[in-house]
Design an enzyme around this catalytic site. Structure first.
Site, PDB file in Angstrom:
ATOM      1  N   TYR A 158      15.038   3.561 -14.053  1.00  0.00           N
ATOM      2  CA  TYR A 158      13.755   2.591 -13.609  1.00  0.00           C
ATOM      3  C   TYR A 158      13.568   1.382 -15.094  1.00  0.00           C
ATOM      4  CZ  TYR A 158       8.914   1.532 -15.175  1.00  0.00           C
ATOM      5  OH  TYR A 158       7.714   0.893 -15.530  1.00  0.00           O
ATOM      6  N   PHE A 163       3.479  -0.062 -23.095  1.00  0.00           N
ATOM      7  CA  PHE A 163       3.489   1.438 -23.747  1.00  0.00           C
ATOM      8  C   PHE A 163       2.613   2.201 -22.687  1.00  0.00           C
ATOM      9  CE2 PHE A 163       6.176   1.049 -27.252  1.00  0.00           C
ATOM     10  CZ  PHE A 163       6.612  -0.244 -27.307  1.00  0.00           C
ATOM     11  N   GLY A 169      14.642  13.212 -21.180  1.00  0.00           N
ATOM     12  CA  GLY A 169      14.693  11.865 -21.317  1.00  0.00           C
ATOM     13  C   GLY A 169      13.349  11.599 -22.306  1.00  0.00           C
ATOM     14  N   ASP A 170      12.548  12.410 -22.716  1.00  0.00           N
ATOM     15  CA  ASP A 170      11.493  11.946 -23.433  1.00  0.00           C
ATOM     16  C   ASP A 170      11.729  11.725 -24.893  1.00  0.00           C
ATOM     17  OD1 ASP A 170       9.141  11.833 -21.973  1.00  0.00           O
ATOM     18  OD2 ASP A 170       8.598  14.027 -21.923  1.00  0.00           O
ATOM     19  N   ILE A 189       2.456  21.451 -21.346  1.00  0.00           N
ATOM     20  CA  ILE A 189       2.907  20.623 -22.573  1.00  0.00           C
ATOM     21  C   ILE A 189       4.264  20.472 -22.635  1.00  0.00           C
ATOM     22  CG2 ILE A 189       2.786  20.560 -25.101  1.00  0.00           C
ATOM     23  CD1 ILE A 189       0.102  22.054 -24.856  1.00  0.00           C
ATOM     24  N   ASP A 196       5.325  -6.494   2.335  1.00  0.00           N
ATOM     25  CA  ASP A 196       6.402  -6.043   1.502  1.00  0.00           C
ATOM     26  C   ASP A 196       7.506  -6.924   1.084  1.00  0.00           C
ATOM     27  OD1 ASP A 196       7.643  -2.709   1.779  1.00  0.00           O
ATOM     28  OD2 ASP A 196       8.868  -4.170   0.857  1.00  0.00           O
ATOM     29  N   LEU A 234       0.769  -1.344   0.129  1.00  0.00           N
ATOM     30  CA  LEU A 234      -0.075  -0.113  -0.078  1.00  0.00           C
ATOM     31  C   LEU A 234       0.766   1.017   0.005  1.00  0.00           C
ATOM     32  CD1 LEU A 234      -3.076  -1.201   2.349  1.00  0.00           C
ATOM     33  CD2 LEU A 234      -2.989  -1.133  -0.222  1.00  0.00           C
TER      34      LEU A 234
END
Ligand code: UDP
Length: 323
Positions: free
Chosen positions: A141, A169, A282-283, A207, A51, A34
């Site tokens: 990640y 995705f 990083g996009d 944006i 956990d 949680l």
């Protein structure tokens, strides 16, 4: 009755998958600490609060139930946070999964369906991205998910682990009855942020860049409905004896940030206040899936192919949400 253990079952994709499995007649148990999940998202099945870093409480859950297979969603997934605090990500995502595998193997449970991500690919070298695309994650990640994919391969060879890792995705939308949906704190995903700006809960949506090499200058992503993801997890579970490996889950349809905003305006019949900001580090400009492998192996096709239909479910949830 044998049970499916849904780890991270109180989270966004986990709770939708749990509901789908129960609907299809599977006996399930949810496990969640949680930290990101919501107990209100789990209905009709036992919720064990444990956990993954606490192996003894994990063992207790495996002692208590006759578990047949595991679907593992539990992970931290904020790209920016993974850059500033990689320790948190490697500890939780990698060590947590290693603990889970230890306890599974100790109880002779050898089947796992895992949440992986298109973030394991890194910057696209070609599009649409298929499963053979080179994997060069550009943030911790994505690295944690790739490490886990590698662990599965080695454990399969050595211990007979049966695994399917699903590379998602952009998960989006909510259950059609609007009882469960996306609820992150803080929220960082585009569609809920657009809807909150429309609701007036936020001043505007930012944006992140309109100078990309795309038709309208904003980033293209592949938004896949969470119930389509849920269906694919069930199918993967049922295919584990016949297939092990890695499968993309996307629609294959690219949608830009501006298209999301205008689609949300059409769905809600309201204006979305928006401002253009700089690019988010990083996009990549474009990310979308080749989903042929999912069609072939999982016999799966996304049911939601229209972005407005996806956003409508998210909006119904957003205006009625209980958590
Ligand atoms: N995005 C944006 N403003 C926001 C959040 C996201 O313009 O407040 C953009 C982001 O740059 C990306 C797309 O929306 O191109 C989807 O981002 P999101 O964080 O939802 O998912 P991600 O693609 O990072 O997994």
């Amino acid at each position: 009755m044998k049970k499916i253990l849904v780890v991270g079952g109180a989270g966004y994709i986990g709770s939708h998958t749990l509901r789908h499995l129960v609907h299809k007649g599977y006996g399930c148990v949810a496990l969640d600490n949680l930290s990101c999940g919501h107990k209100e998202a789990v209905d009709d099945v036992p919720l064990e609060m444990a956990d993954l870093l606490d192996k003894s409480s994990l063992k207790n859950v495996f002692d208590k139930y006759d578990i047949n297979a595991v679907i593992h969603f539990a992970a931290f997934s904020l790209v920016g946070e993974s850059v500033s605090n990689p320790q948190k990500y490697y500890q939780n995502n990698v060590c947590g999964t290693l603990n889970l595998l230890d306890v599974m193997l100790g109880h002779n449970v050898k089947k796992i369906v895992f949440s992986s991500t298109c973030a394991t690919y890194g910057n696209p070298q070609y599009l649409p991205m298929d499963e053979k695309h080179p994997q060069n994650p550009i943030n911790p990640y994505g690295q944690t998910k790739l490490v886990i994919e590698k662990i599965f391969g080695d454990y399969a060879s050595a211990y007979g682990l049966k695994y399917i890792a699903l590379r998602y995705f952009n998960a989006a939308g909510a259950s059609t009855d609007a009882k469960i949906g996306e609820s992150h704190n803080p929220e960082s995903h585009l569609i809920p942020l657009v809807l909150k700006a429309i609701k007036g809960e936020r001043e505007c949506v930012k944006i992140f860049g309109n100078d990309y090499d795309t038709p309208d200058g904003t980033c293209l992503r592949d938004y896949i409905h969470v119930d389509d993801l849920a269906e694919a997890h069930r199918s993967a579970l049922e295919k584990l004896d016949a297939y092990q490996g890695f499968i993309n889950l996307g629609t294959g349809v690219p949608t830009s940030v501006l298209e999301i905003i205008t689609a949300a305006e059409r769905v809600t019949q309201k204006k979305c206040p928006a401002v253009v900001e700089g690019r988010r580090p990083g996009d990549p400009a474009r990310l979308y899936a080749d989903n042929l492998k999912a069609q072939e192996i999982l016999k799966w096709k996304p049911q939601y192919t229209n972005i407005e239909d996806i956003i409508r479910t998210a909006w119904n949830w957003e205006v009625n949400r209980k958590f």
